[in-house]
Write an enzyme that holds these catalytic residues in place. Sequence first.
Site, PDB file in Angstrom:
ATOM      1  N   CYS A  47       0.802  -1.226   0.000  1.00  0.00           N
ATOM      2  CA  CYS A  47       0.000   0.000   0.000  1.00  0.00           C
ATOM      3  C   CYS A  47       0.838   1.282   0.000  1.00  0.00           C
ATOM      4  O   CYS A  47       0.453   2.288  -0.602  1.00  0.00           O
ATOM      5  CB  CYS A  47      -0.930   0.021   1.211  1.00  0.00           C
ATOM      6  SG  CYS A  47      -1.697  -1.570   1.592  1.00  0.00           S
ATOM      7  N   CYS A  50       1.781   3.689  -3.069  1.00  0.00           N
ATOM      8  CA  CYS A  50       0.825   4.681  -3.581  1.00  0.00           C
ATOM      9  C   CYS A  50       0.337   5.640  -2.495  1.00  0.00           C
ATOM     10  O   CYS A  50       0.125   6.823  -2.744  1.00  0.00           O
ATOM     11  CB  CYS A  50      -0.391   3.983  -4.193  1.00  0.00           C
ATOM     12  SG  CYS A  50      -0.017   3.159  -5.740  1.00  0.00           S
ATOM     13  N   HIS A  51       0.101   5.126  -1.288  1.00  0.00           N
ATOM     14  CA  HIS A  51      -0.540   5.963  -0.264  1.00  0.00           C
ATOM     15  C   HIS A  51       0.457   6.660   0.662  1.00  0.00           C
ATOM     16  O   HIS A  51       0.063   7.549   1.413  1.00  0.00           O
ATOM     17  CB  HIS A  51      -1.501   5.115   0.583  1.00  0.00           C
ATOM     18  CG  HIS A  51      -2.646   4.538  -0.204  1.00  0.00           C
ATOM     19  ND1 HIS A  51      -3.724   5.286  -0.606  1.00  0.00           N
ATOM     20  CD2 HIS A  51      -2.868   3.283  -0.678  1.00  0.00           C
ATOM     21  CE1 HIS A  51      -4.568   4.518  -1.289  1.00  0.00           C
ATOM     22  NE2 HIS A  51      -4.072   3.289  -1.353  1.00  0.00           N
ATOM     23  N   MET A  88      -7.512   1.773  -7.518  1.00  0.00           N
ATOM     24  CA  MET A  88      -7.298   0.920  -6.347  1.00  0.00           C
ATOM     25  C   MET A  88      -7.469  -0.537  -6.778  1.00  0.00           C
ATOM     26  O   MET A  88      -8.513  -0.910  -7.328  1.00  0.00           O
ATOM     27  CB  MET A  88      -8.321   1.285  -5.271  1.00  0.00           C
ATOM     28  CG  MET A  88      -8.358   0.331  -4.101  1.00  0.00           C
ATOM     29  SD  MET A  88      -6.949   0.536  -2.968  1.00  0.00           S
ATOM     30  CE  MET A  88      -7.471  -0.599  -1.661  1.00  0.00           C
ATOM     31  N   HIS A 327       7.215  11.924 -10.774  1.00  0.00           N
ATOM     32  CA  HIS A 327       7.463  10.485 -10.711  1.00  0.00           C
ATOM     33  C   HIS A 327       8.642  10.088 -11.600  1.00  0.00           C
ATOM     34  O   HIS A 327       9.775  10.122 -11.184  1.00  0.00           O
ATOM     35  CB  HIS A 327       6.184   9.723 -11.057  1.00  0.00           C
ATOM     36  CG  HIS A 327       6.259   8.268 -10.765  1.00  0.00           C
ATOM     37  ND1 HIS A 327       6.233   7.772  -9.488  1.00  0.00           N
ATOM     38  CD2 HIS A 327       6.366   7.189 -11.568  1.00  0.00           C
ATOM     39  CE1 HIS A 327       6.343   6.461  -9.521  1.00  0.00           C
ATOM     40  NE2 HIS A 327       6.424   6.074 -10.774  1.00  0.00           N
ATOM     41  N   HIS A 370       2.767   8.231 -17.535  1.00  0.00           N
ATOM     42  CA  HIS A 370       3.772   7.338 -16.941  1.00  0.00           C
ATOM     43  C   HIS A 370       4.785   6.974 -18.029  1.00  0.00           C
ATOM     44  O   HIS A 370       4.649   5.954 -18.700  1.00  0.00           O
ATOM     45  CB  HIS A 370       3.088   6.091 -16.367  1.00  0.00           C
ATOM     46  CG  HIS A 370       3.995   5.296 -15.476  1.00  0.00           C
ATOM     47  ND1 HIS A 370       5.017   4.508 -15.964  1.00  0.00           N
ATOM     48  CD2 HIS A 370       4.050   5.175 -14.122  1.00  0.00           C
ATOM     49  CE1 HIS A 370       5.643   3.928 -14.930  1.00  0.00           C
ATOM     50  NE2 HIS A 370       5.077   4.324 -13.813  1.00  0.00           N
TER      51      HIS A 370
HETATM   52 FE1  DHE Z   1       8.557   1.723 -10.810  1.00  0.00          FE
HETATM   53  C1  DHE Z   1      10.926   3.433 -12.672  1.00  0.00           C
HETATM   54  C2  DHE Z   1       8.531   4.234  -8.532  1.00  0.00           C
HETATM   55  C3  DHE Z   1       5.792   0.335  -9.378  1.00  0.00           C
HETATM   56  C4  DHE Z   1       9.055  -1.098 -12.644  1.00  0.00           C
HETATM   57  N1  DHE Z   1       9.529   3.526 -10.655  1.00  0.00           N
HETATM   58  C5  DHE Z   1      10.467   4.051 -11.529  1.00  0.00           C
HETATM   59  C6  DHE Z   1      10.912   5.321 -11.032  1.00  0.00           C
HETATM   60  C7  DHE Z   1      10.245   5.539  -9.843  1.00  0.00           C
HETATM   61  C8  DHE Z   1       9.373   4.413  -9.619  1.00  0.00           C
HETATM   62  C9  DHE Z   1      10.386   6.737  -8.937  1.00  0.00           C
HETATM   63  C10 DHE Z   1      11.937   6.230 -11.692  1.00  0.00           C
HETATM   64  C11 DHE Z   1      13.322   5.914 -11.213  1.00  0.00           C
HETATM   65  C12 DHE Z   1      14.377   6.758 -11.907  1.00  0.00           C
HETATM   66  O1  DHE Z   1      14.304   6.929 -13.129  1.00  0.00           O
HETATM   67  O2  DHE Z   1      15.291   7.260 -11.222  1.00  0.00           O
HETATM   68  N2  DHE Z   1       7.325   2.224  -9.251  1.00  0.00           N
HETATM   69  C13 DHE Z   1       7.500   3.289  -8.451  1.00  0.00           C
HETATM   70  C14 DHE Z   1       6.446   3.343  -7.458  1.00  0.00           C
HETATM   71  O3  DHE Z   1       6.358   4.153  -6.493  1.00  0.00           O
HETATM   72  C15 DHE Z   1       5.432   2.322  -7.824  1.00  0.00           C
HETATM   73  C16 DHE Z   1       4.251   3.034  -8.467  1.00  0.00           C
HETATM   74  C17 DHE Z   1       4.812   1.574  -6.678  1.00  0.00           C
HETATM   75  C18 DHE Z   1       5.757   0.846  -5.805  1.00  0.00           C
HETATM   76  O4  DHE Z   1       5.347   0.432  -4.722  1.00  0.00           O
HETATM   77  O5  DHE Z   1       6.899   0.653  -6.164  1.00  0.00           O
HETATM   78  C19 DHE Z   1       6.226   1.528  -8.875  1.00  0.00           C
HETATM   79  N3  DHE Z   1       7.576  -0.081 -10.995  1.00  0.00           N
HETATM   80  C20 DHE Z   1       6.478  -0.448 -10.319  1.00  0.00           C
HETATM   81  C21 DHE Z   1       6.073  -1.793 -10.659  1.00  0.00           C
HETATM   82  O6  DHE Z   1       5.072  -2.429 -10.191  1.00  0.00           O
HETATM   83  C22 DHE Z   1       7.012  -2.304 -11.699  1.00  0.00           C
HETATM   84  C23 DHE Z   1       6.278  -2.533 -13.012  1.00  0.00           C
HETATM   85  C24 DHE Z   1       7.687  -3.608 -11.286  1.00  0.00           C
HETATM   86  C25 DHE Z   1       8.431  -3.533  -9.998  1.00  0.00           C
HETATM   87  O7  DHE Z   1       9.593  -3.894 -10.005  1.00  0.00           O
HETATM   88  O8  DHE Z   1       7.896  -3.149  -8.960  1.00  0.00           O
HETATM   89  C26 DHE Z   1       7.962  -1.110 -11.796  1.00  0.00           C
HETATM   90  N4  DHE Z   1       9.764   1.254 -12.388  1.00  0.00           N
HETATM   91  C27 DHE Z   1       9.827   0.014 -12.971  1.00  0.00           C
HETATM   92  C28 DHE Z   1      10.829   0.056 -14.018  1.00  0.00           C
HETATM   93  C29 DHE Z   1      11.356   1.364 -14.040  1.00  0.00           C
HETATM   94  C30 DHE Z   1      10.672   2.090 -12.999  1.00  0.00           C
HETATM   95  C31 DHE Z   1      11.180  -1.120 -14.925  1.00  0.00           C
HETATM   96  C32 DHE Z   1      12.434   1.922 -14.978  1.00  0.00           C
HETATM   97  C33 DHE Z   1      11.887   2.142 -16.345  1.00  0.00           C
HETATM   98  C34 DHE Z   1      12.886   2.743 -17.296  1.00  0.00           C
HETATM   99  O9  DHE Z   1      12.904   2.313 -18.459  1.00  0.00           O
HETATM  100  O10 DHE Z   1      13.630   3.649 -16.912  1.00  0.00           O
END
Ligand code: DHE
Length: 547
Positions: A47, A50-51, A88, A327, A370
């Site tokens: 949670c 997001c929250h 949600m 983000h 996104h």
């Molecule tokens: Fe991410 C990038 C945060 C959920 C896979 N993700 C990012 C970045 C942030 C972020 C701040 C940028 C980093 C940077 O560039 O310095 N992600 C979050 C969250 O807060 C969120 C929404 C919820 C959480 O609890 O984490 C979240 N993200 C996910 C996923 O569910 C994903 C699909 C799988 C996982 O590993 O959790 C996921 N996020 C990714 C990936 C990137 C990413 C693969 C980099 C993409 C790119 O090409 O640069």
Amino acid sequence: SDAGAAYQPSMTTLGQLNLEIPGRREGDPVMTQEEYNIGNKIYFERCAGCHGVLRKGATGKPLTTDITRANGYEYLRDFITYGSPAGMPNWGTSGEMSEEEIDIMARYILLDPASPPEFGMAEMRETWKVLVAPEDRPTEKMNDIDIDNLFSVTLRDSGQVALIDGADYKIHAVIDTGYAVHISRISASGRYLFVIGRDALVNMIDLWMETPATVAQIKVGSEARSIETSKFKGFEDKYAIAGSYWPPQYVIMDGDTLEPLKIKSTRGMVYDEQSYHPEPRVASIVASHYNPEFIVNVKETGKILMIDYSDIKNLKVTEIEAERFLHDGGFDSSKRYFLVAANARGKVAVVDTKDSTLTALVETGGQTPHPGRGANLMHPTYGPVWATSHLGDETVALIGTDPEGHPDNAWKVVQTLYAQGGGSLFVKSHPTSEHLYVDAPLNPDAEISGSVAVFKLGDLAQEEPEYTVLPIVEWAEIGEGQPRVVQGEFNQEGNEIWFSVWNAKDLESAIVVVDDKTLELKAVIKDPRLITPTGKFNVYNTRADVY
Ligand code: DHE
């Protein structure tokens, strides 16, 4: 010789802490300490992303007790069970949480949020390990790996990264890391790979070793998502920076050893109303090519911080007012402008990294942009544009990025494309590619989440260009589960694009390689070690910000 194996996980992720039950009041549904511990674990794992840890809300609504108590136990229980169209998840009906767990969660959020511990220099230094000292490392590359075409692939649920060869798809190493590595970044020289786990554990991997392995490690907090290294001329490989969600702060580290040098809290005022926020989380971080600066995006206060690392004893920070809920984002093709999504505000903020000023705030017209790092395209009508897809709908916004050559189009949405559906996370292209790829891993329809939409750049001159669908999951020939296709990443040459076929932890996953010219299947990478692959980072493209 896998120094990474020396790391024994001693995770103190928030969910594992036994925190006291705060603010329980008379009449609240009773909760035992044991139930509370379960609630904490679920809250921080499922949670808080997001929250927020303090439940002030960001992508998700605020869940402070003034709100949860007004809604009451039954409303909360049903909301957690069935979810909402606004985003949600339906934790109950999807089977991801049991009835007992939902009952605990509904009672848990009626209690005041727990405040997890701080993580200052003393705590960081205690976790810091140099496994191979700089003087003991190779002085030249000891392997015949084509490092520039190597892919660092997150194996999310096994807490590892796989280093996969871009030419023959061979796995050179599987390295233990923190849990659910979020991103990989590369030092300016291309030698060191930095990864950061969701649990804020940073691994620094030396790609010159015979078998690449971890040479230094540090935990920078209890929840984190971002890491980057200094890229400006004269500062190559000198510093690394990690941003954390909890505690809300960033730390500048030595680029050779990860020694923590400077920690800065991001707590403070929201940019516009100037009210105090206790938990402004650090989202994406990139390194400027124009100045000795890191660009740190602070989510809840809506500030973009330009951190001048040329003198970290007398640290200068330029604080740019942008928009709340910053983000993820990436550079335009000139690498001068950085575009970052303020996702819950439906906007993209553009920063001029040469002048360290805000250039524009662009409404994308879609719901929850996104971009990942976004995609740079040469549009047949509008010239250089940068693309983002949206979590909340099927649109892809193309934003003009060429203020000199195409001033009328700059920092405006010049075209909206319609892809398969909502739930998109990442778009991708490459300077040599004629295509734009759009994933949709969070779409509820398995056919959509299991495939990718591709637009031909030549078709963008039409008003409503059509897309081709690549049936990635079908190509992967995976029998069981409902895998999601996520995050395209090009090889160095730009003639093939890799997609993760992300299945459940105990089921088969894969990486599917697509020929960018023909849009045909080129290879399927399968291996029992490829558990839950998500993000993929080609060394050259990541280092040089090519996307
Ligand atoms: Fe991410 C990038 C945060 C959920 C896979 N993700 C990012 C970045 C942030 C972020 C701040 C940028 C980093 C940077 O560039 O310095 N992600 C979050 C969250 O807060 C969120 C929404 C919820 C959480 O609890 O984490 C979240 N993200 C996910 C996923 O569910 C994903 C699909 C799988 C996982 O590993 O959790 C996921 N996020 C990714 C990936 C990137 C990413 C693969 C980099 C993409 C790119 O090409 O640069």
